[in-house]
Design a protein around this motif. Sequence first.
Motif: not given
Length: 508
Positions: A270-285, A374-382
Amino acid sequence: MQVVWFKRDLRIVDHRPLALAAEAGPVLPLYIVEPGLWAQPDASGRQWAFAAECLEELAVSLAGLGQPLCVEVGEAVEVLDRIHEGHGVAGLWSHEETGNGWTYARDLAVGAWAKAAGVPWREERQFGVIRRLKSRNGWAQAWDRDMARPTTPPPEGLVPLGGDWPAQLPSADDLGLAPDPCPHRQTGGRTAAMEMLESFLSGRGRDYRREMSSPLTAYGSSSRLSPHLTWGSISMREVAQATWARQRGLRTSGAPDAGRWRGSLASFSGRQHWRCHFVQKLEDEPRIEFENLHRAYDGVRPDAPDPDRLEAWSQGLTGYPFLDACMRALDAHGWINFRMRAMLMSFASYHLWLPWRESGLHLARKFVDYEAGIHWPQVQMQSGTTGINTLRIYNPVKQGHDQDPDGAFVRAWVPELAAVPDAFLHEPWRWEGAASLDYPAPVVDNAEAMRAARETLHALRRDSGHKGAARVIATKHGSRKSGLTGTGDRRRGRAKPTDSVQLTLDFG
């Protein structure tokens, strides 16, 4: 001549650009050491040391195919133009990259150069991130299909080009990187990556699900593949397929610990999906690296950090032993498990009220596995600025009691507290001998800082305009239930976009 531009894909196995370029003609494998990239505030010597080890092994692999790796130092457009002028480039090949803002601008410049020079540039997808994605609906299923594709074998051989191609890697000092000792840093390169994958799937990963949250156990029980995925010494497809193969074997296993393995590997997959899920956020924005995702949070924190608070936090001298132990362990290893990363970021953003960009840059430099997506979406999430995530303010004292109940981790990393009795180890200021310690008092009051942060952000979220903008963000970036464990629901047959869970992305 076909130029294969290696960026963060430092391997020859499952490298589609390399395989396709070899079919098209003689190949020049190229790595460009870009001083501009390494001058960015998110770059560090420990990251270069790991990348250099990956490059050294890549160079050996390519030499074995017949054409050694060419290493050029300079900015990409300048280097590519020089090679094209001197030798003629019939095609440029690379993987797509979702990196920081500097690499995004660099790729735009390379694209403009290639178009002007008449050099076709073909970029292949490296993992489950989709460029120019219109909707997240069906994203998880597309990820599964992409990861299920057969891995691409390396070319049988490369035609030797001849000539004197540069191959020397610069040192960290050559690149102007500050000294960055990291005594327990992981070793880079494909051999280390494959050893990590095998040891995790055959032994270390059995108790991953229950041991990944505590720094006492996570160093051994997590896969530790994250820096290898960041630098591409192994591909996500290889990891996914190896995990699936192990899961298939467990279905018929009569081993007494098969149930524990199945649970842990379900979490890992599941976390393999999640890794790409977060990278997709930065790709999109891409602006997520620099701006609050939800603009209602603009101006909530000061533009510049309090230098004393930032220094105390970054040096592991906040007066909160478990938090300081985590920062010091991160400094020495270049890695720490996700829950502790979240706690470090949470404390900086909520307790210390620091702007997330500055504290996020410090953590980025410390992470050997720094992955901007991963880093910047997670930084904002936290930090509570996404507008779509549940606020979770980590209590460093409670986390210490929960994750280090016997104090072993704190005692290993905060030796100043050797004299403190166990009962007071996570709150040494309560001990009658606290004044004699060579250790600071808490930089802020824990309960008061948490209360003030919570009240400020909850009041902002109650504003009438907040929810509308949050819905737009959730529609664009929120996960869908299928394939992403633990979020969302199905109402009237449709997946609800959500992103409120606290993730444990450190399967690496």
